[in-house]
Design an enzyme around this catalytic site. Sequence first.
Site, mmCIF file in Angstrom:
data_model
loop_
_atom_site.group_PDB
_atom_site.id
_atom_site.type_symbol
_atom_site.label_atom_id
_atom_site.label_comp_id
_atom_site.label_asym_id
_atom_site.label_seq_id
_atom_site.Cartn_x
_atom_site.Cartn_y
_atom_site.Cartn_z
ATOM 1 N N GLY A 145 51.815 -84.436 7.512
ATOM 2 C CA GLY A 145 51.773 -83.742 6.235
ATOM 3 C C GLY A 145 52.956 -84.031 5.330
ATOM 4 O O GLY A 145 53.508 -85.132 5.380
ATOM 5 N N ALA B 236 41.185 -95.229 14.823
ATOM 6 C CA ALA B 236 40.894 -96.300 13.857
ATOM 7 C C ALA B 236 42.068 -97.263 13.742
ATOM 8 O O ALA B 236 41.883 -98.482 13.657
ATOM 9 C CB ALA B 236 40.563 -95.697 12.495
ATOM 10 N N ARG C 236 56.424 -80.944 15.885
ATOM 11 C CA ARG C 236 56.910 -80.630 14.549
ATOM 12 C C ARG C 236 58.373 -81.056 14.366
ATOM 13 O O ARG C 236 58.935 -80.907 13.282
ATOM 14 C CB ARG C 236 56.812 -79.117 14.298
ATOM 15 C CG ARG C 236 55.391 -78.593 14.175
ATOM 16 C CD ARG C 236 55.404 -77.081 13.992
ATOM 17 N NE ARG C 236 54.061 -76.528 13.966
ATOM 18 C CZ ARG C 236 53.272 -76.473 12.879
ATOM 19 N NH1 ARG C 236 53.704 -76.927 11.726
ATOM 20 N NH2 ARG C 236 52.067 -75.954 12.949
ATOM 21 N N GLY D 238 51.631 -79.944 12.533
ATOM 22 C CA GLY D 238 50.628 -79.134 13.220
ATOM 23 C C GLY D 238 49.449 -79.981 13.647
ATOM 24 O O GLY D 238 49.113 -80.965 13.004
ATOM 25 N N GLY E 85 56.016 -82.644 5.283
ATOM 26 C CA GLY E 85 57.261 -82.799 6.038
ATOM 27 C C GLY E 85 57.311 -84.168 6.698
ATOM 28 O O GLY E 85 58.346 -84.843 6.708
ATOM 29 N N ALA F 72 32.949 -64.504 1.084
ATOM 30 C CA ALA F 72 33.812 -63.332 1.155
ATOM 31 C C ALA F 72 33.809 -62.644 -0.206
ATOM 32 O O ALA F 72 33.320 -63.204 -1.189
ATOM 33 C CB ALA F 72 35.235 -63.751 1.535
ATOM 34 N N THR G 271 46.980 -82.579 6.444
ATOM 35 C CA THR G 271 47.485 -81.224 6.294
ATOM 36 C C THR G 271 46.339 -80.253 6.202
ATOM 37 O O THR G 271 45.430 -80.415 5.390
ATOM 38 C CB THR G 271 48.389 -81.027 5.067
ATOM 39 O OG1 THR G 271 48.554 -79.606 4.882
ATOM 40 C CG2 THR G 271 47.789 -81.571 3.806
ATOM 41 N N ASP H 223 46.686 -77.467 5.108
ATOM 42 C CA ASP H 223 46.908 -76.655 3.912
ATOM 43 C C ASP H 223 46.315 -77.282 2.654
ATOM 44 O O ASP H 223 46.246 -76.635 1.613
ATOM 45 C CB ASP H 223 48.418 -76.432 3.704
ATOM 46 C CG ASP H 223 48.988 -75.488 4.744
ATOM 47 O OD1 ASP H 223 48.196 -74.902 5.501
ATOM 48 O OD2 ASP H 223 50.217 -75.341 4.798
#
Lengths: 402, 402, 402, 402
Positions: C121, C32, C89, C21, C123, C203, C144, C146
Amino acid sequence: MKKKVLQNLEKLRIGVITAGGDCGGLNAAQYAAIMTMLNLGYEPIVIPGGNIGLYNLIDYSVDEILPATVAFAESIDITRAGSEIGNTRIKIKQIDDPESWERVLAGIKKHRIDGLIVIGGDGTGRESRRYIKHGIPCVHVPKTMDLDLQSLSVGADSAINKLARIISDAKTTGESHNRVLIIEVFGANTGHIALCCGVGSNADAILIPEVEYDLGVVYRDLKRTLFDRFNRSSTNTGTYVIVVAEGLKETEQRPGNGGATGAGASIATRLKTMMKEDKEIVELMKAARLYVPGVNEAPEIRDVVPLYIARSGETSALDVNFGLEVGAGAVYALSQGLSGVTILGFNKGTLNYMKTKNAIERRYVDDDKVKMFENMGFCFGRPVELFEPTLHEVKKPPERLY
Amino acid sequence: MKKKVLQNLEKLRIGVITAGGDCGGLNAAQYAAIMTMLNLGYEPIVIPGGNIGLYNLIDYSVDEILPATVAFAESIDITRAGSEIGNTRIKIKQIDDPESWERVLAGIKKHRIDGLIVIGGDGTGRESRRYIKHGIPCVHVPKTMDLDLQSLSVGADSAINKLARIISDAKTTGESHNRVLIIEVFGANTGHIALCCGVGSNADAILIPEVEYDLGVVYRDLKRTLFDRFNRSSTNTGTYVIVVAEGLKETEQRPGNGGATGAGASIATRLKTMMKEDKEIVELMKAARLYVPGVNEAPEIRDVVPLYIARSGETSALDVNFGLEVGAGAVYALSQGLSGVTILGFNKGTLNYMKTKNAIERRYVDDDKVKMFENMGFCFGRPVELFEPTLHEVKKPPERLY
Amino acid sequence: MKKKVLQNLEKLRIGVITAGGDCGGLNAAQYAAIMTMLNLGYEPIVIPGGNIGLYNLIDYSVDEILPATVAFAESIDITRAGSEIGNTRIKIKQIDDPESWERVLAGIKKHRIDGLIVIGGDGTGRESRRYIKHGIPCVHVPKTMDLDLQSLSVGADSAINKLARIISDAKTTGESHNRVLIIEVFGANTGHIALCCGVGSNADAILIPEVEYDLGVVYRDLKRTLFDRFNRSSTNTGTYVIVVAEGLKETEQRPGNGGATGAGASIATRLKTMMKEDKEIVELMKAARLYVPGVNEAPEIRDVVPLYIARSGETSALDVNFGLEVGAGAVYALSQGLSGVTILGFNKGTLNYMKTKNAIERRYVDDDKVKMFENMGFCFGRPVELFEPTLHEVKKPPERLY
Amino acid sequence: MKKKVLQNLEKLRIGVITAGGDCGGLNAAQYAAIMTMLNLGYEPIVIPGGNIGLYNLIDYSVDEILPATVAFAESIDITRAGSEIGNTRIKIKQIDDPESWERVLAGIKKHRIDGLIVIGGDGTGRESRRYIKHGIPCVHVPKTMDLDLQSLSVGADSAINKLARIISDAKTTGESHNRVLIIEVFGANTGHIALCCGVGSNADAILIPEVEYDLGVVYRDLKRTLFDRFNRSSTNTGTYVIVVAEGLKETEQRPGNGGATGAGASIATRLKTMMKEDKEIVELMKAARLYVPGVNEAPEIRDVVPLYIARSGETSALDVNFGLEVGAGAVYALSQGLSGVTILGFNKGTLNYMKTKNAIERRYVDDDKVKMFENMGFCFGRPVELFEPTLHEVKKPPERLY
């Protein structure tokens, strides 16, 4: 320049230049001019660096000055401020070369440029009239962060948004330290920007060249408002924000500050003196439980000058929309033989324009507008008079930008 | 202060104060401290205005200083910068009152405050040791926009994000006018902020107190880079951006500029002189077709000082996350009897802390880090040496914030 | 791949690819890597579109794949998200071509690529091990959104900032209409992002895969909190915000929503049912003077899925800083003969790395961290247990990113 | 309601309500109305939650409904979206209570409210005429994010800025993955918002209810433009962005999506089919070196619906400025005995208004405006016709907002 002549040209070649201070909307206007020309089959000629490029045009070979392509236009980021084709404040007459106009005209001729679209402010509007005097047809696209043309212009909305955000954000600093904040913003001769970003950020006082101010009035409003806020706050915090137009006549100058006139710094100095001499302040500080002997006997006063930060970066959607509209409008106007005019925008199928000499007449902040905001609690440094507007029913749908 | 004593207290009453410059993350830290105390059944006492409130605490009646409620905590906007409970740079010893400590202690006693959570930088860390010396248990939550504590601190990430955005945005101005831009940023003694926002915005040169610089090296990099960009650009545009830490030792001072030291202005002046004396510039300007006699014989150089704009407004998510973590950590540390310590954060179920006196030792920018960035093309005003890092395999999962 | 072999090469040619992603920091890492290689005298080979380019490399002539230049690197905007060298991906094994690896290897050989820097990431980390298995030396730069690698990764900080802003902003809508807002965010298997942007925006509830939740607990917290806010507000307004990780196991799926799993929509549906069945709601609405028969008998519940909006646009300064660091680190690691490793970053002159197979092991949100936030009032859908951290004194200065 | 009657009242008591969707500018309008009333010596009565509060007004004791104070007004953040006094879409006639109007009128009488300032859109304009029919004098302040009133309205400029930023940012995702992006935006019946944010972000195609579109035209523009971009890019990257008004008549509905009509998703589905059936795509992908068998045989197409994200958070400076102006205008209009009118704004000392029934007539996007943008390269899904504007010289300075 006659309308027919231009329309007879197989490939109208129009130069695009930007001039004056950089701001939002310039890229949109040049993008629209280029893309509209390409769609109409004309040849858009990008002149790099405004008058710098115009003066040096003669030095470019014919092969170097090719019409802009879609690929070039797409390389322009219309959502960003600045002018990606380069910009300058230089006027031709300022150039240290007695033959500067000859040089410009030779460049125009060499590259077969039929006319110019000039994106700029009042100075640029005047410059465009000089181009015309020298035989170069020219249409003016209005740009000024100062908002002081008769026509709407690109650039101001982006700056107002940035400044309103800066001022609104600065309150976190002011409130943390119970400070008075003074923010000096653009506006060399007029207070449009100070007014719009001042009310747009809910500042407390706004000082502009159009309104004769008495700093004592500001000081009294400040004192009352600030201590009200301290006393009302469960943590004794509060701030008071003053927006100052750089065009305010103040004597102290802050040298080397890239355009900052020191108006804000001067107001700060004068308010500090007033506060120092005010015997009541210590009592008020004590009552607000903010008094600390020797180190916190009065609220602090600080000034900030956002300068370039206000004109760079993102462009507001309004400036992009309006920039596209007037950039395109200039192509239609020039191709139909107009010259010496400033583009106002479209109203449905009508392209509105003014004579440039009329469009660039300085527009001042209207006193009734000030009164309206004074009656809403904003302080302009004078006693508030009742605002009594005349009511007027509009019967047909109004002209509008959006 | 013994651990058991505190835990025996039925209702531990802990005061929360912020001190020093305002910045992002202060609100998160105080929110977390208050909410954690409420959840643990303690009584959070908000002391308004840092040492201002501490000094004046004695003047408040017992009914006026009530424990903070959830409603009060919810009124704090943790996503905004500043300290909503009020802040000051004042130290107790600066107060013009020989009995200031007695007054502070009387206030602490009157309101039965068992200890303090102090959110601040190195100066505040030192002040917290003075509280302890006077018998007030105290845990330090690290805050400094300068990033120069041994521990991570709240505030810097927000400022770096703001500054990187300002610098990146300023390029639209620089490129429009082919200007060199010099931006002076926070960092009184160290260059962490200049480094992080400089590389974060892809500035060209970064001048920091830790690196002895030769402005000639910067000038040569500037000249080569800038004219490369002009010549490479189809519109002859380009800019060169220098980020300067305010802590750079420069002689010229710009008075009355609210903290700006004039380091940026001084660098600007010196570079202007270098450029003026450089015989090659005119030829380079001509070759780039930017030369206009009398008015554009060399690139312009401008400096900007963002000042308060860099510390106000939005807080970054990292500062909120970290602020919540260390704000809560301070409650656990203090309630378990720690004092004189600085909170580093949690690693799973472990609360890491350092002795405050060790945590506030000034941390400087590491020279190897500079070398790494120099080998990526950033100019620090000295010849580039090859960076040869040692390789090290990490075998167990690293500790981490996020 | 032996260290010496690589160092003997006169011109090390290293390919750079991004995969997975898109997010913030990819551009910084590739910038860099390219700039560091140019400074070290290596030849950076940009492989367009990740595995798309790798698969098609064989079709490019040798003249078409030239080393990247400074001009190319400068065209990359490191402050923007996404990968300007193109991204995918796709994994090689997914390609419908039995000879895909042969094709990849032929391309690698044809263009004399000595190794790869792969930014991606978990994967991608696994894919990088397949490159190595096929004989292509490879160093992995962690990315990532995530946050579920063992190493810190680029991308998450930008997304967390964007999401925290979106959630915080959404409160103006929630409060205007007294609504419950449910925001579904990234996190297919883990709740790091939901946690960080949830607390970062203050939240009220945060639901993540790692914590078994009881929606009844959330509902009761919601009911109590929301009506407290209504009753406390002088205008009866208030909102309650729930952040949901997409990885939450929920049955309803919202088809065609580009990655949204429907977890948020499912929670919304279930809460609506709970509210409908709750007999007390009408009384509470009446007491809060919000009840209007037939049309406002309970608070509204709405869900939003920010999707791509969270990963596009601006990159945070941290992601740029970290991206530059690990992008450069990959060059040093690869040039010194490392392969199969993931870059962690520098600690002064030491380049830390992990074996890729260890670095990409999934990292889950730590339960103690959840407990810490629960004890600050955030609801995770389960009863709150007392958090009792172990105290640990750190004696030497901690390793740190900033 | 007669002008004289109102002016004779010693303390005019005017209720302020907002209605309809929340957006930017509502807070500015209510702030200005309250502050102007306080300055004029009137009593501003805040009615919480729009019609919710109006319906329940009778249940409040007289002591509970006190005139708003400066302190209350200052608690309103005019730079934020939403309505801090609460908002609803509910109309009185929708209430399941045959005596709802009686109840409203009893509340109005009980609290001695002399008239209402109603801030809302076309539905609210119609509702305001019902208030008048029931004897409550009422002035309408225009608000609609859809921009489809005859008058300018608060809210749209903020939304257009947010959406233009979202769309512009989304390009980083589109370009990284070579995707077509479809963004569905507000506009239930008209395409003003889609048009303004579409051109404001330099989207490629804009589909609006006013223009009959042929998706084949869009598809062909997409195909040509996208592959041009791939081929022109040194990294084969590019995107194509389509902005779709939710009001576009499309058959597929995406359920449960809080207002999203599925127009964007439907366009996405149809374009995917077209692309799948287009035999040339594979060749074009191969030529662009993007073809990977089985996994990348055509560009991906993704749709996003920003929903609430577009209406929440920051308010643009224009919406604040205009909101203040029309909020104040409503006070002057009502106090001078007007009712049933919509405020247009001030032109110097003149307050312009229209009859509400005329002001709320739906305004559609003008076809000439579309043509102007088509001739600049934006695709509206139909063949481009030459735009031939009529030229019109404006002789006196134009009326203007800023």
